[in-house]
Scaffold this active site. Structure first.
Site, PDB file in Angstrom:
ATOM      1  N   VAL A  92       0.821  -1.216   0.000  1.00 47.99           N
ATOM      2  CA  VAL A  92       0.000   0.000   0.000  1.00 47.99           C
ATOM      3  C   VAL A  92       0.855   1.267   0.000  1.00 47.99           C
ATOM      4  CG1 VAL A  92      -1.974  -1.137   1.070  1.00 47.99           C
ATOM      5  CG2 VAL A  92      -0.259  -0.062   2.541  1.00 47.99           C
ATOM      6  N   ASP A  93       2.177   1.100  -0.132  1.00 51.77           N
ATOM      7  CA  ASP A  93       3.046   2.276  -0.218  1.00 51.77           C
ATOM      8  C   ASP A  93       3.173   2.733  -1.671  1.00 51.77           C
ATOM      9  OD1 ASP A  93       5.452   0.954  -1.554  1.00 51.77           O
ATOM     10  OD2 ASP A  93       5.273  -0.295   0.239  1.00 51.77           O
ATOM     11  N   HIS A 108      -4.203  -3.832  -3.053  1.00 50.01           N
ATOM     12  CA  HIS A 108      -4.743  -3.633  -1.702  1.00 50.01           C
ATOM     13  C   HIS A 108      -4.900  -2.165  -1.326  1.00 50.01           C
ATOM     14  CE1 HIS A 108      -3.029  -7.894  -0.838  1.00 50.01           C
ATOM     15  NE2 HIS A 108      -4.219  -7.949  -1.390  1.00 50.01           N
TER      16      HIS A 108
END
Length: 233
Positions: A92-93, A108
């Site tokens: 999710v970065d 995600h």
């Protein structure tokens, strides 16, 4: 007429981000940065205590601003010189974006975005900003992190499967291939597709045709593989 660029699909997991200093919840028995997963990464946790969930992701977003892409991220960007590269990430970065890769699908969600808690199609870029209670979408409902939590649908998984179906080369980095539905993506690769798995804890994959295992960390294994592929092409 030149021949078409070979299509390389890259599937990345927590291992590639860990080398930039981003902790993964799998490091520590159901805890993510000392918080129980069910409190901060489930719809039930959000309903129970939205303040805690917002605080947790605000901290993750702040941490993200303090880390940088590593050698694995930058090597993948170099691959675009000779190949048609599509990254599918479970992370999710935004480290792939910051390393300069141009095509990235987030399975995600993304820490630097918020979304409406009543309409999944309303997604907002927030960068490094915190989300506070009372921050609402245009329909007047509370904003939540744009993250796919445990127990929620993974809307991009079918798009990812269609991408893998067209791959000439599939590279899996920093994931144990045990978390579904992402782990099932390997099954969509064509028979002719060459496959590489780069992970220090890679499982035996002798049943998978054309699979090369590199039991290395992403920061060393990915640049090696990228150099090899660039020399071939």
């Amino acid at each position: 007429m030149g021949c078409r660029m070979k299509k390389v699909i890259i599937l990345t997991g927590a291992g590639i981000s860990a080398e930039s200093g981003i902790k993964t919840f799998r490091d520590s028995d159901g805890l993510w940065e000392n918080y129980p997963i069910e409190d901060v990464a489930t719809p039930e946790g959000w309903r129970r205590n939205p303040e805690l969930v917002l605080k947790f992701y605000n901290e993750r977003r702040k941490q993200l601003s303090e880390v940088v892409p590593n050698d694995a991220h930058t090597a993948l960007q170099r691959l675009e010189a000779r190949y048609d590269v599509q990254i599918i990430t479970q992370n999710v970065d935004n480290l792939h974006e910051r390393a300069g890769s141009s095509k990235i699908l987030h399975l995600h969600g993304l820490l630097t975005q918020a979304r409406s808690s009543v309409d999944d199609s309303l997604v907002y870029d927030i960068g490094e900003k915190a989300i506070a209670m009372g921050d609402v979408c245009e329909k007047g409902s509370q904003l939540r992190p744009h993250i796919v939590w445990f127990g929620e649908m993974v809307p991009n998984i079918e798009i990812a499967a269609r991408m893998v179906e067209k791959s000439d080369i599939l590279v899996i980095i920093g994931t144990s291939l045990v978390v579904y539905p992402a782990a099932g993506l390997l099954n969509y690769a064509p028979k002719y597709c060459r496959k590489f798995l780069i992970d220090p804890n890679a499982p035996a994959m002798s049943h998978v045709p054309q699979m090369t295992i590199m039991k290395e960390k992403a920061g060393t294994g990915v640049p090696k593989l990228v150099d090899k592929l660039l020399n071939e092409n």
